[in-house]
Design a protein around this motif. Structure first.
Motif, PDB file in Angstrom:
ATOM      1  N   CYS A 255       2.441  -1.062  -3.799  1.00 26.96           N
ATOM      2  CA  CYS A 255       1.053  -0.044  -4.136  1.00 26.96           C
ATOM      3  C   CYS A 255      -0.202  -0.435  -3.249  1.00 26.96           C
ATOM      4  O   CYS A 255      -0.705   0.477  -2.661  1.00 26.96           O
ATOM      5  CB  CYS A 255       0.606  -0.389  -5.505  1.00 26.96           C
ATOM      6  SG  CYS A 255       2.163   0.130  -6.835  1.00 26.96           S
ATOM      7  N   SER A 256      -0.103  -1.557  -2.687  1.00 27.29           N
ATOM      8  CA  SER A 256      -1.418  -1.972  -2.082  1.00 27.29           C
ATOM      9  C   SER A 256      -1.367  -1.562  -0.470  1.00 27.29           C
ATOM     10  O   SER A 256      -2.176  -1.409   0.282  1.00 27.29           O
ATOM     11  CB  SER A 256      -1.760  -3.233  -2.028  1.00 27.29           C
ATOM     12  OG  SER A 256      -2.130  -3.591  -3.561  1.00 27.29           O
ATOM     13  N   TRP A 267      -6.473   4.951   0.676  1.00 20.23           N
ATOM     14  CA  TRP A 267      -6.487   3.491   0.468  1.00 20.23           C
ATOM     15  C   TRP A 267      -7.080   3.154  -0.684  1.00 20.23           C
ATOM     16  O   TRP A 267      -6.936   1.722  -1.062  1.00 20.23           O
ATOM     17  CB  TRP A 267      -7.051   2.603   1.952  1.00 20.23           C
ATOM     18  CG  TRP A 267      -5.953   2.790   3.053  1.00 20.23           C
ATOM     19  CD1 TRP A 267      -5.648   3.628   3.837  1.00 20.23           C
ATOM     20  CD2 TRP A 267      -4.978   1.662   3.017  1.00 20.23           C
ATOM     21  NE1 TRP A 267      -4.803   3.242   4.749  1.00 20.23           N
ATOM     22  CE2 TRP A 267      -4.296   2.009   4.325  1.00 20.23           C
ATOM     23  CE3 TRP A 267      -4.735   0.372   2.516  1.00 20.23           C
ATOM     24  CZ2 TRP A 267      -3.378   1.253   4.621  1.00 20.23           C
ATOM     25  CZ3 TRP A 267      -3.773  -0.344   2.967  1.00 20.23           C
ATOM     26  CH2 TRP A 267      -3.005  -0.066   4.221  1.00 20.23           C
ATOM     27  N   ALA A 270      -4.921   1.629  -3.340  1.00 21.15           N
ATOM     28  CA  ALA A 270      -4.434   0.050  -3.177  1.00 21.15           C
ATOM     29  C   ALA A 270      -5.681  -0.800  -4.168  1.00 21.15           C
ATOM     30  O   ALA A 270      -5.213  -1.852  -4.722  1.00 21.15           O
ATOM     31  CB  ALA A 270      -4.816  -0.508  -1.604  1.00 21.15           C
ATOM     32  N   LEU A 271      -6.694  -0.213  -4.315  1.00 19.57           N
ATOM     33  CA  LEU A 271      -7.587  -1.155  -5.225  1.00 19.57           C
ATOM     34  C   LEU A 271      -7.481  -0.510  -6.621  1.00 19.57           C
ATOM     35  O   LEU A 271      -7.493  -1.462  -7.745  1.00 19.57           O
ATOM     36  CB  LEU A 271      -9.165  -0.592  -4.905  1.00 19.57           C
ATOM     37  CG  LEU A 271      -9.578  -1.082  -3.368  1.00 19.57           C
ATOM     38  CD1 LEU A 271     -10.995  -0.388  -3.252  1.00 19.57           C
ATOM     39  CD2 LEU A 271      -9.550  -2.532  -3.265  1.00 19.57           C
ATOM     40  N   SER A 273      -5.034   0.434  -8.115  1.00 21.36           N
ATOM     41  CA  SER A 273      -3.790   0.100  -8.781  1.00 21.36           C
ATOM     42  C   SER A 273      -3.529  -1.249  -8.952  1.00 21.36           C
ATOM     43  O   SER A 273      -2.577  -1.987  -9.359  1.00 21.36           O
ATOM     44  CB  SER A 273      -2.345   0.412  -8.044  1.00 21.36           C
ATOM     45  OG  SER A 273      -2.461  -0.082  -6.516  1.00 21.36           O
ATOM     46  N   PHE A 274      -4.794  -2.229  -8.322  1.00 21.09           N
ATOM     47  CA  PHE A 274      -4.501  -3.614  -8.488  1.00 21.09           C
ATOM     48  C   PHE A 274      -4.633  -4.069  -9.783  1.00 21.09           C
ATOM     49  O   PHE A 274      -3.827  -5.050 -10.197  1.00 21.09           O
ATOM     50  CB  PHE A 274      -5.654  -4.042  -7.650  1.00 21.09           C
ATOM     51  CG  PHE A 274      -5.597  -5.671  -7.515  1.00 21.09           C
ATOM     52  CD1 PHE A 274      -4.755  -6.325  -6.482  1.00 21.09           C
ATOM     53  CD2 PHE A 274      -6.399  -6.643  -8.298  1.00 21.09           C
ATOM     54  CE1 PHE A 274      -4.663  -7.684  -6.370  1.00 21.09           C
ATOM     55  CE2 PHE A 274      -6.240  -7.773  -8.087  1.00 21.09           C
ATOM     56  CZ  PHE A 274      -5.606  -8.551  -7.239  1.00 21.09           C
TER      57      PHE A 274
END
Length: 343
Positions: A255-256, A267, A270-271, A273-274
């Motif tokens: 994901c990231s 992008w 990436a944040l 989905s963390f």
């Protein structure tokens, strides 16, 4: 064999839904439509609906043929004892006809409304699930890996239904979409049909299967053992938890890094989905460390919300234009033509 009388169409539809494993088929439909929704290529509502229906018919066929073969073993497990063939709610012949009709109708619809590649993927998935996977369940723990491949194919069907490529070609090579501060920000038409996007979708559904199924099979391992199924949770419970943790951790860089690099999402994904990834990793780590039923149940419950949340976040952070323009067939990137390339 004496078939129970089916007095109303409603009762018959209920039996068909059970043969199709309705909740599983709905999940397969969701993953297929996510492939359509995440495709950067333009599409139409008829393509979206026909892909969903065609995939559902393929899933119904695969699940029906699976149950036809497993009647003696389903009868031994409390979880499957009430399936229609076990309780004689439908005859094997009737179920076979249903499986054949849905198995022909699904690929035919996909061929007519989408393209031959999508139809071939649907037909192949019927064979993989009803043939290879079902046979392997009593032969080898590799059945779980084959089952994960089956789960990873539906989003590819959605991807190809829009004209997306599965493999790099001279016209559509693999591209990496770097963050804006590392690139000039230009996204040409040649970069849109990126095979890396198809790979990312496949790996997401493939890896999700392991913590989802391994935790569930841990809870039902006694039944699997009684029926003679070769499940990792039965033969090697610790290895079962290790595989579950490994694939849960793998979802984080997927994901990231892979999704933004493929250009499917910005992008920002990436944040956002963390957090869901971290929550599921924490549960899978506890399952690996303790190996108890409580930890298995938490890991399984997390799998149920994880996939819809991740798919929703992917759609929220989809690279390109808004959803209205996409559904109307407008180009998402500068230089992209309104027509999609066929496979």
């Amino acid at each position: 064999f004496r078939e129970t009388s089916l007095h109303t169409p409603r009762q018959l539809l209920s039996v068909y839904a059970q043969l199709s494993k309705l909740r599983l088929t709905m999940l397969v439909m969701l993953s297929a439509t996510s492939g359509v929704a995440m495709s950067p290529l333009p599409t139409t509502l008829p393509i979206l609906l026909s892909t969903a229906l065609g995939t559902a018919l393929c899933s119904a066929s695969a699940n029906t043929f699976n149950q036809i073969q497993e009647v003696p073993y389903d009868a031994q497990m409390a979880r499957t004892r009430q399936r229609p063939l076990v309780r004689h709610a439908i005859s094997p012949l009737h179920a076979t006809v249903f499986g054949v009709v849905t198995g022909v109708a699904g690929p035919a619809l996909l061929w007519t409304m989408a393209n031959p590649v999508t139809a071939a993927l649907g037909a192949a998935n019927i064979g993989l699930y009803a043939g290879v996977y079902t046979w392997l369940k009593r032969k080898s723990v590799l059945n779980t890996w084959v089952g994960a491949v089956v789960g990873g194919i539906p989003p590819l069907m959605g991807w190809t239904a829009c004209g997306g490529k599965l493999f790099p070609t001279a016209d559509n090579p693999t591209h990496f979409f770097l963050p804006s501060f590392l690139s000039d920000g230009s996204l040409g038409s040649s970069m849109v049909n990126n095979p890396l996007g198809a790979m990312a979708l496949f790996v997401l559904l493939y890896s999700w299967q392991f913590p989802h199924f391994n935790s569930l099979s841990h809870l039902t391992r006694a039944s699997y053992a009684q029926a003679g199924y070769k499940m990792l949770s039965v033969l090697s419970p610790k290895k079962n938890t290790e595989v579950s943790l490994r694939h849960t951790v793998l979802l984080l860089p997927l994901c990231s890094l892979l999704f933004p690099l493929s250009g499917l999402t910005t992008w920002w994904f990436a944040l956002t989905s963390f957090v869901p990834n971290l929550v599921w990793i924490r549960a899978a780590f506890a399952f690996w460390r303790v190996g108890g039923e409580k930890q298995a149940r938490v890991t399984f419950q997390h799998s149920l919300w994880y996939l819809p949340i991740i798919l929703a976040l992917m759609m929220l952070h989809k690279q390109g234009m808004g959803w209205t323009e996409w559904m109307n067939g407008a180009p998402q990137f500068e230089g992209q033509k309104s027509g999609s390339a066929g496979n």
